[in-house]
Scaffold this active site. Sequence first.
Site, PDB file in Angstrom:
ATOM      1  N   TRP A 183      42.155  20.027  40.242  1.00 34.12           N
ATOM      2  CA  TRP A 183      42.928  21.467  39.589  1.00 34.12           C
ATOM      3  C   TRP A 183      44.160  20.717  38.828  1.00 34.12           C
ATOM      4  O   TRP A 183      44.626  20.014  39.356  1.00 34.12           O
ATOM      5  CB  TRP A 183      43.481  22.490  40.666  1.00 34.12           C
ATOM      6  CG  TRP A 183      44.155  23.416  39.851  1.00 34.12           C
ATOM      7  CD1 TRP A 183      43.849  24.241  38.826  1.00 34.12           C
ATOM      8  CD2 TRP A 183      45.504  23.375  39.470  1.00 34.12           C
ATOM      9  NE1 TRP A 183      44.643  24.737  38.383  1.00 34.12           N
ATOM     10  CE2 TRP A 183      45.955  24.323  38.624  1.00 34.12           C
ATOM     11  CE3 TRP A 183      46.556  22.705  40.177  1.00 34.12           C
ATOM     12  CZ2 TRP A 183      47.105  24.879  37.939  1.00 34.12           C
ATOM     13  CZ3 TRP A 183      47.938  23.018  39.881  1.00 34.12           C
ATOM     14  CH2 TRP A 183      48.258  24.333  38.657  1.00 34.12           C
ATOM     15  N   GLU A 224      38.081  23.010  39.863  1.00 31.76           N
ATOM     16  CA  GLU A 224      38.804  24.440  39.792  1.00 31.76           C
ATOM     17  C   GLU A 224      39.350  25.069  38.530  1.00 31.76           C
ATOM     18  O   GLU A 224      40.073  24.278  37.837  1.00 31.76           O
ATOM     19  CB  GLU A 224      39.925  24.460  40.972  1.00 31.76           C
ATOM     20  CG  GLU A 224      40.700  25.686  41.238  1.00 31.76           C
ATOM     21  CD  GLU A 224      41.581  25.664  42.249  1.00 31.76           C
ATOM     22  OE1 GLU A 224      42.188  24.695  42.664  1.00 31.76           O
ATOM     23  OE2 GLU A 224      42.234  26.650  42.515  1.00 31.76           O
ATOM     24  N   LYS A 226      41.063  28.010  36.233  1.00 28.20           N
ATOM     25  CA  LYS A 226      42.018  29.122  36.097  1.00 28.20           C
ATOM     26  C   LYS A 226      42.139  29.763  34.880  1.00 28.20           C
ATOM     27  O   LYS A 226      41.561  29.505  33.810  1.00 28.20           O
ATOM     28  CB  LYS A 226      43.356  28.262  36.330  1.00 28.20           C
ATOM     29  CG  LYS A 226      44.653  29.067  36.675  1.00 28.20           C
ATOM     30  CD  LYS A 226      45.546  28.298  37.430  1.00 28.20           C
ATOM     31  CE  LYS A 226      46.909  29.102  37.727  1.00 28.20           C
ATOM     32  NZ  LYS A 226      47.574  28.268  38.512  1.00 28.20           N
ATOM     33  N   ASP A 257      38.681  29.945  42.612  1.00 29.75           N
ATOM     34  CA  ASP A 257      39.936  30.430  43.347  1.00 29.75           C
ATOM     35  C   ASP A 257      39.998  32.155  43.057  1.00 29.75           C
ATOM     36  O   ASP A 257      40.044  32.393  42.182  1.00 29.75           O
ATOM     37  CB  ASP A 257      41.153  29.975  42.972  1.00 29.75           C
ATOM     38  CG  ASP A 257      42.360  30.182  43.598  1.00 29.75           C
ATOM     39  OD1 ASP A 257      42.749  31.403  43.503  1.00 29.75           O
ATOM     40  OD2 ASP A 257      43.255  29.258  43.905  1.00 29.75           O
ATOM     41  N   HIS A 260      42.304  33.338  40.173  1.00 33.91           N
ATOM     42  CA  HIS A 260      42.097  32.667  39.132  1.00 33.91           C
ATOM     43  C   HIS A 260      41.191  33.555  37.928  1.00 33.91           C
ATOM     44  O   HIS A 260      40.551  32.720  37.081  1.00 33.91           O
ATOM     45  CB  HIS A 260      41.705  31.385  39.131  1.00 33.91           C
ATOM     46  CG  HIS A 260      42.769  30.245  39.760  1.00 33.91           C
ATOM     47  ND1 HIS A 260      42.628  29.092  39.783  1.00 33.91           N
ATOM     48  CD2 HIS A 260      44.082  30.664  40.405  1.00 33.91           C
ATOM     49  CE1 HIS A 260      43.644  28.618  40.568  1.00 33.91           C
ATOM     50  NE2 HIS A 260      44.215  29.636  40.696  1.00 33.91           N
ATOM     51  N   HIS A 284      38.588  28.835  47.004  1.00 34.89           N
ATOM     52  CA  HIS A 284      39.904  28.975  47.272  1.00 34.89           C
ATOM     53  C   HIS A 284      40.029  30.210  47.640  1.00 34.89           C
ATOM     54  O   HIS A 284      40.362  31.421  46.874  1.00 34.89           O
ATOM     55  CB  HIS A 284      40.937  28.345  46.283  1.00 34.89           C
ATOM     56  CG  HIS A 284      41.192  26.983  46.261  1.00 34.89           C
ATOM     57  ND1 HIS A 284      42.012  26.383  45.546  1.00 34.89           N
ATOM     58  CD2 HIS A 284      40.746  26.087  47.189  1.00 34.89           C
ATOM     59  CE1 HIS A 284      42.147  25.012  46.031  1.00 34.89           C
ATOM     60  NE2 HIS A 284      41.331  24.842  46.926  1.00 34.89           N
ATOM     61  N   ASP A 292      48.365  35.910  39.874  1.00 34.18           N
ATOM     62  CA  ASP A 292      48.054  34.697  40.642  1.00 34.18           C
ATOM     63  C   ASP A 292      48.937  34.550  41.778  1.00 34.18           C
ATOM     64  O   ASP A 292      49.485  33.190  41.595  1.00 34.18           O
ATOM     65  CB  ASP A 292      47.446  33.487  40.011  1.00 34.18           C
ATOM     66  CG  ASP A 292      46.945  32.515  40.757  1.00 34.18           C
ATOM     67  OD1 ASP A 292      46.418  32.753  41.998  1.00 34.18           O
ATOM     68  OD2 ASP A 292      47.185  31.292  40.299  1.00 34.18           O
ATOM     69  N   ASP A 294      49.283  34.179  45.103  1.00 34.69           N
ATOM     70  CA  ASP A 294      48.935  33.584  46.009  1.00 34.69           C
ATOM     71  C   ASP A 294      49.567  34.022  47.320  1.00 34.69           C
ATOM     72  O   ASP A 294      50.080  33.417  48.385  1.00 34.69           O
ATOM     73  CB  ASP A 294      49.447  32.017  46.068  1.00 34.69           C
ATOM     74  CG  ASP A 294      48.567  31.186  44.837  1.00 34.69           C
ATOM     75  OD1 ASP A 294      47.262  31.192  45.415  1.00 34.69           O
ATOM     76  OD2 ASP A 294      49.031  30.969  44.028  1.00 34.69           O
ATOM     77  N   ASP A 324      43.996  29.024  50.006  1.00 33.99           N
ATOM     78  CA  ASP A 324      44.958  28.651  49.169  1.00 33.99           C
ATOM     79  C   ASP A 324      45.916  29.696  48.904  1.00 33.99           C
ATOM     80  O   ASP A 324      45.775  30.605  48.097  1.00 33.99           O
ATOM     81  CB  ASP A 324      44.263  28.200  47.819  1.00 33.99           C
ATOM     82  CG  ASP A 324      45.468  27.505  46.806  1.00 33.99           C
ATOM     83  OD1 ASP A 324      46.562  27.369  47.285  1.00 33.99           O
ATOM     84  OD2 ASP A 324      44.952  27.652  45.638  1.00 33.99           O
TER      85      ASP A 324
END
Length: 417
Positions: A183, A224, A226, A257, A260, A284, A292, A294, A324
């Site tokens: 990433w 990955e 985004k 992810d 993302h 993820h 995003d 997390d 993640d």
Amino acid sequence: MVDQMYMYAKEKYSKWGIDVDAALAVLKTIPISIHCWQGDDIGGFEVNKSELSGGIDVTGDYPGKARTPEELRQDLEIALSLIPGQHRVNLHALYAETNGQMVERNELEPKHFENWVNWAKKMKVGLDYNPTLFSHPLAKEGLTLAHPNEKIRKFWIDHCVGSRKIAAYFGEQLGTPCLMNIWIPDGFKDIPSDRLTPRQRLKQSLDAIYAESISEDFLLDAVESKVFGIGSESYVVGSHEFYMGYALKNDKIYLMDTGHYHPTETVSNKISAMLLFTEIVALHVSRPVRWDSDHVVILDDELKEIAIEIIRNDAVDRVKIGLDFFDASINRVAAWTIGTRNMIKALLYALLLPHDLLKKHQDDGSYTVRLALMEEFKTYPFGAVWDYYCQEMNVPVGEQWLKDVEEYEKNELFVRQ
Ligand code: RNT
Ligand code: ZN
């Protein structure tokens, strides 16, 4: 009590032809790749530590974050003792141990991860890996593999080439292939005057990184995508279409992810499409709150839907599940425990649904029954099966694990100041 409730649940599910014991046998075989970086706010142990960059951010200052590799491993051990099953640990290049020596990222070698490998052997966990293309002076401008400066690009290419060797070493040593995910933060805050050239450069960089072929017995290569980051709001070089295209064309793994994509897009809806065109898909699993962000993974509808897609499409071996998230506002060991237990709970929920029957109702056009049953199963006693599973796997049942974490916090984490 746990046994009685389990017997009752078993009976209820068996009326629909669902074999609960068989479901638990499958659940036991599904590894979750637990990200080490929740334990120290993506700090790592580099000698010349740079501030976290790359357009990701960890907020909160709950006491007790791991300051050394020993502390991080010890914290992981506590979390692993509260999570049922045999799992994996996901490392970043930042977590190399260089004995106080300054070792540049493009010079990292397997030997800098020897402690991790020995620990993984002891814990019987597989390892996954990520080169780190942020938190570094050469990533300051927000560009790495797509940087216009050839020297900077070369530095990051070399880091990724070396990372594949480290990852393959993990796979070889631990007898289970290591997923290495790339990433990068590359993008622009404001409207680009050229979208194509940075993507051309990224494509060339990836080609150089993957030039050497390494056996899939040891290494699985993933990329990955985004949609945006802090400081790359207007344009991200490694977008969805870019990496999906790259992965499909070059036989690499596309990693999705859950934070993302655009807010109403869901990864659960992408899994089946991807599975038709590629052998392996990686995830993820995270929780975006408005962006995003997390957040720690909770047992929400999307998490269940992701698990359902994996189970009902018979894709347990084809979807590599990684986590993640990074929350520094709560106990970090608890964050791992909550998020990972939820991922496993979601898989169990999915394993306890009559998928063949529900598929048949769809094909028959019985949408009323499809909806009615899917809703009724939401209140079936899957919690009783979960408790029984935890008991059988020798981890705390229900909220009991919180006591262990509180004790560890008092005796260890709060002493760290
Ligand atoms: C960033 C990506 C990436 C990182 C980790 C630390 O948006 O999700 O996976 O979170 O590599
Ligand atoms: Zn991610």
